[in-house]
Design an enzyme around this catalytic site. Structure first.
Site, mmCIF file in Angstrom:
data_model
loop_
_atom_site.group_PDB
_atom_site.id
_atom_site.type_symbol
_atom_site.label_atom_id
_atom_site.label_comp_id
_atom_site.label_asym_id
_atom_site.label_seq_id
_atom_site.Cartn_x
_atom_site.Cartn_y
_atom_site.Cartn_z
ATOM 1 N N ASN A 1 94.663 -33.126 47.150
ATOM 2 C CA ASN A 1 94.961 -31.833 47.785
ATOM 3 C C ASN A 1 93.901 -31.436 48.816
ATOM 4 O O ASN A 1 93.831 -30.276 49.211
ATOM 5 C CB ASN A 1 95.137 -30.726 46.726
ATOM 6 C CG ASN A 1 93.861 -30.428 45.939
ATOM 7 O OD1 ASN A 1 92.764 -30.835 46.313
ATOM 8 N ND2 ASN A 1 94.004 -29.713 44.828
ATOM 9 N N GLY B 1 86.797 -30.228 50.454
ATOM 10 C CA GLY B 1 87.678 -30.766 49.425
ATOM 11 C C GLY B 1 87.433 -30.297 48.009
ATOM 12 O O GLY B 1 88.160 -30.687 47.088
ATOM 13 N N ASP C 1 87.681 -28.029 44.722
ATOM 14 C CA ASP C 1 88.904 -27.368 44.270
ATOM 15 C C ASP C 1 88.766 -26.851 42.836
ATOM 16 O O ASP C 1 87.711 -26.986 42.206
ATOM 17 C CB ASP C 1 90.107 -28.314 44.383
ATOM 18 C CG ASP C 1 89.860 -29.677 43.740
ATOM 19 O OD1 ASP C 1 89.074 -29.744 42.775
ATOM 20 O OD2 ASP C 1 90.440 -30.675 44.205
ATOM 21 N N ASN D 1 85.022 -31.969 43.949
ATOM 22 C CA ASN D 1 86.374 -32.374 44.357
ATOM 23 C C ASN D 1 87.059 -33.055 43.175
ATOM 24 O O ASN D 1 86.920 -34.264 42.967
ATOM 25 C CB ASN D 1 86.286 -33.321 45.563
ATOM 26 C CG ASN D 1 87.647 -33.615 46.165
ATOM 27 O OD1 ASN D 1 88.677 -33.247 45.613
ATOM 28 N ND2 ASN D 1 87.646 -34.283 47.304
ATOM 29 N N GLU E 1 80.271 -5.151 46.540
ATOM 30 C CA GLU E 1 79.236 -5.547 47.490
ATOM 31 C C GLU E 1 78.904 -4.342 48.373
ATOM 32 O O GLU E 1 79.690 -3.949 49.223
ATOM 33 C CB GLU E 1 79.706 -6.712 48.363
ATOM 34 C CG GLU E 1 78.651 -7.175 49.349
ATOM 35 C CD GLU E 1 79.177 -8.116 50.414
ATOM 36 O OE1 GLU E 1 78.402 -8.954 50.896
ATOM 37 O OE2 GLU E 1 80.368 -8.003 50.777
ATOM 38 N N ASP F 1 84.537 -7.670 47.810
ATOM 39 C CA ASP F 1 83.874 -7.957 49.075
ATOM 40 C C ASP F 1 83.826 -6.708 49.958
ATOM 41 O O ASP F 1 84.752 -5.903 49.970
ATOM 42 C CB ASP F 1 84.651 -9.075 49.774
ATOM 43 C CG ASP F 1 84.031 -9.504 51.072
ATOM 44 O OD1 ASP F 1 82.912 -10.029 51.040
ATOM 45 O OD2 ASP F 1 84.662 -9.301 52.130
#
Length: 612
Positions: free
Chosen positions: A137, A157, A159, A132, A353, A324
């Site tokens: 934010n 949290g 980031d 974090n 993937e 993905d």
């Protein structure tokens, strides 16, 4: 009937005129390989306007759909110089307005950027769980889910700033590339931290930072000769995506009508005996009810996804994609998407993937596969993930008593099938990721078994990928929920019990994991023979697996003793790999070894020997 209701609802809701609310891509670049640019314009009843362009911009086509709130404007963009261009919107006898659209100049050699390859080691992080860097934010007024670190499946949290703050840690570890799970906006009311249910694909989630922060991450990585890989999702968006709430066309999504879940049976993609229903429910079925399935067979959707992917590469300076659920897409559509990106950036790299448990079925999806060619199919996908090796690693180091099909023979038999892949060096190898049990959980915190597995991953053919926290022995049990295999990295938050980003902050056990991993990564980073050298392997004997990586410049002998007993290798058996070498440096211990008659190795130990 449902389609008729959908159309009536659109008409009834579109009773006033307005100007542009969104324009995508928000800007573009001149001198791109892609000759035409399709600009999507969104606004109340925007399709009622006539559109023209001021020279030298030329409009090739204007596409209107059943939803009057959309216009798709195709322009010739390749030959236009950088600058701002004007689109005129007018109604006969009514209002008119102008919209400026900018074409930027490309950075020098942008088209020639080099993607990740077998010389790299990729580090996979879930940014919400890594560090974090900006507590301000953690939550955002525009986003539904607020931070709650006490909730396993909640926002914690982490980031972009947290990643930037620890790039030196990753660089020192020996990592050369970073794959972050998606950072784009995901406005699901809960469980949004994984960010695979995106609500705006041109915007970084504000709880992670800004678009500018993401570009800064790439810049900071490039200063350290590291590469940034974006996790891109072509198969689905989130139910909260703004376009899902006001579909451009009914068939923007795969509809049944409405929602039906995928059967997840990817083998129907090439099963010659499949039923049409089973195939449809695999490809068109939704991954979950909160992830509407995109229809890549719709040219508007496909073009939107192509341009969005290219936009992020060009804007942020990306070095690769991990895609993905690659094999759930419309396979002809995803092949066109992949080819368009590789045509734009010939030295780029994309790994898909393809989570399957058979080498032939995985190899089908790699570019120029002879298996795919049987069905006249070419995905154009440069790289796939070696899930069969992952399957073997998940069990074989708990099989200390070898038998016909137990223990290290599982590794040997995996590599036997390498002939199925058209480019075996461009295949991702891994022991764990964000969807699997943690390696240290599988092996109950046994660091010896971790070392065996990492020795294999970091010295065999292909592109190795580590999962954040592997290097400190982080654990997690998928049966307890995905949040358990996606725990917070210790030290990423103020007040954490210990800070595993520093040697002083790590526990004794964490330092043992870290020092081993770092030593092997540092060696691999400068070992060309481990990057692209050929592989020579021997049938395991007494659960001891021996293989060589070699090229014209050097040879490395790898010995993995998966038995609990001390073994003594008769080196005459390995003369083909040893050639005339009679000594070598064992990288993990630093010892010089004589390689004449016999080589002793302790139980559950590995050796990486650079031959001299």
């Amino acid at each position: 009937m449902k389609r008729l209701i959908y159309l009536l609802a659109l008409i009834m809701s579109s009773n006033s005129f307005g100007q542009i609310e969104k324009i995508e891509p928000p800007f573009w670049w001149s001198d791109m390989h892609l000759e035409e640019l399709q600009i999507m314009v969104y606004g109340k009843n925007i399709s009622e306007y006539r559109v023209s362009a001021k020279a030298p911009m030329v409009i090739n086509n204007i596409r209107r759909t059943e939803n009057p709130n959309y216009l798709f404007i195709t322009v010739n963009s390749r030959e236009l110089k950088p600058g701002k261009y004007t689109l005129d919107f007018s109604m006969e006898g009514g209002e008119s307005f102008q919209q400026t659209y900018e074409l930027k100049g490309r950075e020098e050699n942008s088209a020639d950027r080099k993607g990740f390859d077998a010389s790299d080691v990729i580090y996979l992080i879930m940014p919400d769980r890594f560090a974090n860097g900006n507590p301000e934010n953690n939550s955002h007024p525009e986003m539904q889910e607020k931070a709650n670190r006490q909730e396993q499946g909640g926002r914690h949290g982490g980031d972009i700033q947290g990643v930037i703050d620890h790039l030196d840690y990753l660089n020192d570890l020996g990592v050369t590339a970073l794959w972050s799970t998606p950072l784009l906006a995901d406005d699901d009311p809960s469980y949004s931290y994984h960010t695979y249910a995106q609500s705006d694909v041109y915007k970084i989630d504000p709880r992670y930072g800004t678009n500018e922060d993401y570009r800064r991450l790439a810049d900071e990585m490039h200063k350290r000769d590291m590469k940034l890989i974006m996790d891109y999702v072509t198969n689905h968006w989130g139910a909260e995506h703004w376009m899902i709430k006001d579909l451009p066309t009914y068939d923007w999504l795969n509809q049944f009508p409405g929602y039906e879940n995928s059967n997840y049976r990817m083998t129907t993609q090439y099963d010659p005996h499949r039923s049409g229903r089973d195939f449809k429910y695999c490809v068109d079925g939704w991954f979950t009810g909160t992830m509407p399935d995109l229809n890549q067979g719709n040219p508007l959707v496909l073009n939107y996804l192509i341009q969005n992917a290219i936009w992020w590469i060009e804007y942020a300076g990306l070095d690769g994609f991990r895609v993905d659920t690659y094999s759930y897409n419309d396979k002809e559509g995803i092949a066109k998407w992949t080819k368009a990106i590789m045509d734009e950036y010939p030295s780029f790299n994309i790994v898909g993937e393809v989570w399957m448990h058979d080498q032939a079925q995985i190899a089908y999806w790699q570019k120029d596969s002879e298996i795919g060619a049987i069905q006249s199919y070419n995905s154009h996908l440069p790289s796939v993930m070696d899930f069969t090796l992952h399957d073997a690693i998940s069990v074989m180091f708990n099989e200390n008593e070898a038998s016909w099909d137990r223990g290290m023979i599982k590794a040997y038999e995996n590599f036997v099938n390498d002939f199925l892949y058209p480019d075996i060096n461009n295949i991702l190898v891994f022991a764990e990721n964000h969807d699997t049990n943690r390696l240290s959980e599988i092996y109950d915190g046994d660091i010896a078994k971790y070392k065996l597995a990492m020795t294999l991953i970091l010295t065999t053919r292909g592109i190795p990928q580590l999962y954040y926290g592997s290097e400190i022995g982080m654990r997690g049990n998928k049966s307890k929920g995905d949040g358990d295999i996606r725990r917070d990295f210790p030290g990423g938050w103020p007040g954490d019990a210990n800070n595993a980003f520093t040697a002083e902050g790590r526990t004794k056990l964490q330092n043992a994991y870290h020092s081993f991993t770092r030593k092997l990564l540092k060696y691999r980073k400068n070992s060309e023979v481990l990057h692209f050298g050929k592989l020579l392997q021997y049938l395991p004997d007494n659960n001891v697996y021996v293989y060589f990586r070699y090229n014209e410049k050097g040879r490395v002998m790898v010995v993995i003793n998966n038995s609990e007993e001390r073994q003594e290798l008769n080196l005459s058996r390995y003369s083909e790999g040893l050639k005339s070498h009679i000594s070598g440096t064992e990288i993990l211990s630093g010892k010089t070894l004589e390689l004449k008659d016999a080589l002793p190795i302790e139980g559950q130990t590995s050796m990486v020997i650079e031959l001299q």
